[in-house]
Every structure is written in C-alpha cells, then in structure tokens.
Write a protein that holds these residues in place. Structure first.
Motif, PDB file in Angstrom:
ATOM      1  N   LEU A 112       0.791  -1.275   0.084  1.00 10.35           N
ATOM      2  CA  LEU A 112      -0.195   0.183  -0.067  1.00 10.35           C
ATOM      3  C   LEU A 112       0.567   1.061  -0.328  1.00 10.35           C
ATOM      4  O   LEU A 112       0.227   2.291  -0.635  1.00 10.35           O
ATOM      5  CB  LEU A 112      -1.282  -0.017   1.291  1.00 10.35           C
ATOM      6  CG  LEU A 112      -1.936  -1.011   1.157  1.00 10.35           C
ATOM      7  CD1 LEU A 112      -2.590  -1.441   2.502  1.00 10.35           C
ATOM      8  CD2 LEU A 112      -3.188  -0.845   0.238  1.00 10.35           C
ATOM      9  N   THR A 113       1.990   0.985   1.198  1.00  8.43           N
ATOM     10  CA  THR A 113       2.542   2.356   0.556  1.00  8.43           C
ATOM     11  C   THR A 113       3.667   2.888  -0.456  1.00  8.43           C
ATOM     12  O   THR A 113       3.565   3.692  -0.732  1.00  8.43           O
ATOM     13  CB  THR A 113       4.050   1.947   2.161  1.00  8.43           C
ATOM     14  OG1 THR A 113       3.227   1.699   3.090  1.00  8.43           O
ATOM     15  CG2 THR A 113       4.842   3.203   1.822  1.00  8.43           C
ATOM     16  N   GLU A 114       3.959   1.532  -0.934  1.00 11.02           N
ATOM     17  CA  GLU A 114       4.810   1.798  -1.925  1.00 11.02           C
ATOM     18  C   GLU A 114       3.437   2.175  -3.779  1.00 11.02           C
ATOM     19  O   GLU A 114       4.116   2.663  -4.779  1.00 11.02           O
ATOM     20  CB  GLU A 114       4.655   0.436  -3.255  1.00 11.02           C
ATOM     21  CG  GLU A 114       5.889  -0.248  -2.098  1.00 11.02           C
ATOM     22  CD  GLU A 114       6.740  -1.639  -2.359  1.00 11.02           C
ATOM     23  OE1 GLU A 114       5.840  -2.181  -4.089  1.00 11.02           O
ATOM     24  OE2 GLU A 114       7.628  -2.283  -1.788  1.00 11.02           O
ATOM     25  N   ASN A 115       2.517   1.687  -2.973  1.00 14.53           N
ATOM     26  CA  ASN A 115       1.214   2.024  -4.481  1.00 14.53           C
ATOM     27  C   ASN A 115       0.616   3.399  -3.285  1.00 14.53           C
ATOM     28  O   ASN A 115      -0.355   3.873  -3.842  1.00 14.53           O
ATOM     29  CB  ASN A 115       0.076   1.344  -4.384  1.00 14.53           C
ATOM     30  CG  ASN A 115      -0.008   0.507  -4.896  1.00 14.53           C
ATOM     31  OD1 ASN A 115       0.839   0.263  -6.475  1.00 14.53           O
ATOM     32  ND2 ASN A 115       0.721  -0.356  -4.741  1.00 14.53           N
ATOM     33  N   ILE A 119      -0.100   3.127   5.454  1.00 16.10           N
ATOM     34  CA  ILE A 119      -0.645   3.131   6.652  1.00 16.10           C
ATOM     35  C   ILE A 119       0.139   1.701   7.881  1.00 16.10           C
ATOM     36  O   ILE A 119       0.951   1.848   6.926  1.00 16.10           O
ATOM     37  CB  ILE A 119      -1.750   2.239   5.945  1.00 16.10           C
ATOM     38  CG1 ILE A 119      -2.983   3.030   5.048  1.00 16.10           C
ATOM     39  CG2 ILE A 119      -2.286   2.058   7.351  1.00 16.10           C
ATOM     40  CD1 ILE A 119      -4.056   2.277   5.312  1.00 16.10           C
ATOM     41  N   THR A 120       0.344   3.006   8.564  1.00 19.54           N
ATOM     42  CA  THR A 120       1.176   1.760   9.608  1.00 19.54           C
ATOM     43  C   THR A 120       0.297   1.190  10.346  1.00 19.54           C
ATOM     44  O   THR A 120      -0.780   0.612  10.560  1.00 19.54           O
ATOM     45  CB  THR A 120       1.596   2.531  10.250  1.00 19.54           C
ATOM     46  OG1 THR A 120       0.297   3.649  11.611  1.00 19.54           O
ATOM     47  CG2 THR A 120       2.228   4.149   9.914  1.00 19.54           C
ATOM     48  N   ALA A 143      -8.549   1.398   7.345  1.00 21.89           N
ATOM     49  CA  ALA A 143      -7.768   2.518   8.263  1.00 21.89           C
ATOM     50  C   ALA A 143      -7.764   3.277   6.723  1.00 21.89           C
ATOM     51  O   ALA A 143      -7.618   4.328   6.431  1.00 21.89           O
ATOM     52  CB  ALA A 143      -6.803   1.905   8.264  1.00 21.89           C
ATOM     53  N   MET A 144      -7.709   2.814   5.563  1.00 24.64           N
ATOM     54  CA  MET A 144      -7.371   2.896   3.849  1.00 24.64           C
ATOM     55  C   MET A 144      -8.871   3.817   4.260  1.00 24.64           C
ATOM     56  O   MET A 144      -8.769   5.374   2.964  1.00 24.64           O
ATOM     57  CB  MET A 144      -7.973   2.169   3.502  1.00 24.64           C
ATOM     58  CG  MET A 144      -6.821   1.699   3.125  1.00 24.64           C
ATOM     59  SD  MET A 144      -7.057   0.141   1.935  1.00 24.64           S
ATOM     60  CE  MET A 144      -6.377   0.847   0.151  1.00 24.64           C
ATOM     61  N   MET A 145     -10.053   3.489   5.037  1.00 21.07           N
ATOM     62  CA  MET A 145     -11.394   4.195   4.367  1.00 21.07           C
ATOM     63  C   MET A 145     -11.138   5.952   5.429  1.00 21.07           C
ATOM     64  O   MET A 145     -11.160   7.315   4.542  1.00 21.07           O
ATOM     65  CB  MET A 145     -12.731   4.224   5.296  1.00 21.07           C
ATOM     66  CG  MET A 145     -13.667   4.139   4.132  1.00 21.07           C
ATOM     67  SD  MET A 145     -14.528   3.031   4.632  1.00 21.07           S
ATOM     68  CE  MET A 145     -15.442   3.648   5.272  1.00 21.07           C
ATOM     69  N   LYS A 146     -10.597   5.726   6.652  1.00 22.87           N
ATOM     70  CA  LYS A 146     -10.098   6.880   7.218  1.00 22.87           C
ATOM     71  C   LYS A 146      -9.302   7.898   6.890  1.00 22.87           C
ATOM     72  O   LYS A 146      -9.555   8.756   7.158  1.00 22.87           O
ATOM     73  CB  LYS A 146      -9.545   6.052   9.152  1.00 22.87           C
ATOM     74  CG  LYS A 146      -9.599   6.896   9.835  1.00 22.87           C
ATOM     75  CD  LYS A 146      -9.644   5.576  11.273  1.00 22.87           C
ATOM     76  CE  LYS A 146      -9.498   7.176  12.585  1.00 22.87           C
ATOM     77  NZ  LYS A 146      -8.780   6.050  13.900  1.00 22.87           N
ATOM     78  N   LYS A 147      -8.230   7.262   6.183  1.00 22.24           N
ATOM     79  CA  LYS A 147      -6.762   7.747   5.647  1.00 22.24           C
ATOM     80  C   LYS A 147      -7.874   8.567   4.459  1.00 22.24           C
ATOM     81  O   LYS A 147      -6.796   9.403   3.627  1.00 22.24           O
ATOM     82  CB  LYS A 147      -6.133   7.312   5.389  1.00 22.24           C
ATOM     83  CG  LYS A 147      -5.270   7.090   6.879  1.00 22.24           C
ATOM     84  CD  LYS A 147      -4.137   6.011   6.600  1.00 22.24           C
ATOM     85  CE  LYS A 147      -3.152   7.731   7.066  1.00 22.24           C
ATOM     86  NZ  LYS A 147      -1.158   7.709   6.895  1.00 22.24           N
ATOM     87  N   PRO A 166      -3.727  -5.532  -6.664  1.00 27.44           N
ATOM     88  CA  PRO A 166      -2.038  -4.972  -6.474  1.00 27.44           C
ATOM     89  C   PRO A 166      -1.734  -5.190  -4.905  1.00 27.44           C
ATOM     90  O   PRO A 166      -0.053  -5.659  -5.402  1.00 27.44           O
ATOM     91  CB  PRO A 166      -1.857  -3.576  -6.920  1.00 27.44           C
ATOM     92  CG  PRO A 166      -2.897  -3.658  -7.879  1.00 27.44           C
ATOM     93  CD  PRO A 166      -4.160  -4.332  -7.405  1.00 27.44           C
ATOM     94  N   CYS A 167      -1.737  -4.727  -4.446  1.00 27.65           N
ATOM     95  CA  CYS A 167      -1.741  -4.689  -2.989  1.00 27.65           C
ATOM     96  C   CYS A 167      -2.243  -6.096  -1.953  1.00 27.65           C
ATOM     97  O   CYS A 167      -2.128  -6.076  -1.018  1.00 27.65           O
ATOM     98  CB  CYS A 167      -2.131  -3.070  -2.500  1.00 27.65           C
ATOM     99  SG  CYS A 167      -1.388  -1.697  -2.951  1.00 27.65           S
TER     100      CYS A 167
END
Ligand code: AMP
Ligand code: ZN
Ligand code: FE
Ligand code: FE
Length: 279
Positions: A112-115, A119-120, A143-147, A166-167
């Motif tokens: 996810l970070t590479e894309n 997110i931690t 968490a993806m939604m929250k961000k 991809p992830c």
C-alpha cells in the motif's frame, strides 16, 4: 411450535465483526434463536464473555472458530466446533495464525505504501475496537477509508487488497489437513465452511475426500438449489450438515444474525460433544 434454529456461523469484534460477544448474544435473543456458535477468524477469545452471557440469556452456545487454511494454493475456510474453548492445541493454533497474520499484514502495508497509500501497523490496530482481536483485511480497508484513500470497504477489496489485486498478499497459510488434525486433537468437529466459494474443482474434489466431519449446507447467500447440492453430498458421506449466517454486523449489513441455521439434530450432536469436552 416454533422451529428450532441454531446459527452456527458469525463473527464478533474478536475478529472482523462489529458487535461484541455479549451484543451478539443479545441479538440472538432478539432473533429468537435457541442455539448459537461464534466462529471468529482464528480466535476463540469471544468465549470468555460469551459463555456467561449466553447462560444468563438462556441461549445454548457451543464453541466455534473459523480457520483460514490453504490447499494447492487455494484459500479454504474450515469451521471447528465443540472443543473445550481453552484447549491448548486450539489456543496454540490461534497464536500461530496471529503470527502469520502479522507478517502478512506487514506485507500488505508495504505494498500500500509503495502504491502511495501509506498506512502504519498502529493505524490498523487503532480501527480495531479491542486489543488482541484478529486483524485482517477488513481492518486494513477501514484504515484506508479513514485516511481518505477509498470510499468504502468494498472498493478496497475490488481495487487494492482483494485476491489478485495489486496490494494483495496471501502469506503463508496452514494446510487444510493440519487444520482438521488440530480440531480433531481437541476432540472437535471439522466442517467445510461455505463450500460454494471453492471454485477450483480439483481442490473441491480433494477436500471432499479428506477426513472432515461435515460441511456447511445452509448458508446466508445460498439459493435453495445450492442447499440441495451440498446437502446431498453430505448425506452420501454420512457427514454432519451445519448452517449459519456468517453475520459480521456493519461490514456486511445485508446479512442478519439467524438468516441461516443448522437443523436441530446437528446442533444436538455438536452440543453433546461440547458438553462432553467440558466435563
Ligand atoms: P482476511 O481474513 O484478512 O483474508 O480477510 C477476509 C475477510 O474479509 C472475510 O472473512 C470477509 O469478512 C472480508 N471480505 C472479503 N471480501 C470482502 C469484500 N469484497 N468486501 C467486504 N469484505 C470482504
Ligand atoms: Zn470475516
Ligand atoms: Fe469464511
Ligand atoms: Fe465467516
């Protein structure tokens, strides 16, 4: 006389459901269920609070769990029932799953970070309502939604973290056979969950030859002809036929607790074994 209904497949906040174990017991009362099993992914933590709550509410609760396993590279969910919920073999197996999930989640977060969607680990733990719950892709999606990376959980699976996206990271999974063996070592029943989701005919063929005790013949999203197919297979093998809703609360809002259930005779077999293991 009302029909006896036991929902043997649902998830609490101990994995990726949105209700606590005691809230699920309350829902079971509201849905007029007589029997219940909470089958969290790779965790039996719900039972500490669910067992006393069920006793008080007059719901017959039996132990359960849903293990993610793999055969020939294909994901297979295995339900376990009736073991003693503090059985060391089951607890150790759950711990092994938590370890493999942590490694897998790290892999997904790296992708996810590479894309460009960093997110931690702390952020995925933060969306989980309790400590020590099984953290899976639904938590990553939240968490993806929250961000603000996605609109809803479905989008996360559809475009980023669903199988083949991809992830997506599968990670190391325990085999179906190891899973059956662990459940049997704890004197429990090993059941094939939602068999219709296994699309690879060779995998389905292989697992139907394994030493399972039954299959999930009644499932929330089955149509009646699917019920018939699985019931007929189970009957030929002399297997148990279980059933359940796969209720998750808010993350699958269309599915209500008690919308699918196991027949009374199956429930009695599972309950008798659960009582035997509790002696
Ligand atoms: P995991 O156990 O981490 O591989 O995540 C699988 C869980 O994610 C399943 O048990 C479902 O609860 C949830 N899930 C799978 N696919 C979807 C989807 N398309 N939309 C929402 N939730 C899903
Ligand atoms: Zn789930
Ligand atoms: Fe499942
Ligand atoms: Fe499930």
């Amino acid at each position: 006389m009302t029909t006896f209904r036991a929902d043997l497949h649902c998830h609490s906040i101990c994995s990726d459901g949105s209700l606590s174990p005691t809230e699920i017991i309350q829902k079971a009362v509201e849905a007029s269920l007589q029997g219940l099993s909470i089958t969290d992914h790779d965790s039996v933590n719900a039972y500490e609070t669910a067992l006393p709550a069920a006793k008080q509410a007059g719901i017959e609760l039996i132990s359960g769990v849903e293990f993610s396993s793999m055969h020939e590279g294909v994901s297979v969910h295995v339900l376990g029932y009736s073991f003693l919920h503090t059985n060391p073999k089951i607890i150790d197996f759950c711990k092994g799953h938590q370890q493999r999930r942590q490694e897998r989640n790290r892999g997904i977060l790296e992708l996810l970070t590479e894309n460009n969607m960093p997110i931690t680990e702390e952020e995925i733990v933060a969306v989980s309502p309790i400590k020590h719950s099984t953290i899976g892709r639904p938590h990553i999606a939240l968490a993806m939604m929250k961000k603000g990376y996605i609109e809803n959980v479905t989008d996360a699976f559809l475009h980023h973290i669903g199988e083949g996206k991809p992830c997506y990271v599968r990670g190391n999974l325990f085999s179906v056979q190891e899973t059956i063996d662990t459940i049997h070592e704890a004197n429990g029943f090993a059941i094939i969950a939602h068999p219709h989701l296994i699309k690879e005919s060779n995998v389905l063929h292989d697992i139907l030859e394994m030493n399972f005790d039954g299959l999930e013949g009644y499932y929330a999203r089955f149509n009646p002809s699917q019920n018939e197919r699985w019931i007929s297979i189970a009957n030929k093998k002399g297997w148990l036929i279980t059933g359940g809703s796969d209720f998750h609360g808010d993350i699958k809002p269309a599915i209500s607790l008690g919308c699918a259930w196991a027949p009374e005779e199956t429930f009695r077999v599972l309950r008798d074994r659960f009582e035997e293991n509790n002696k």
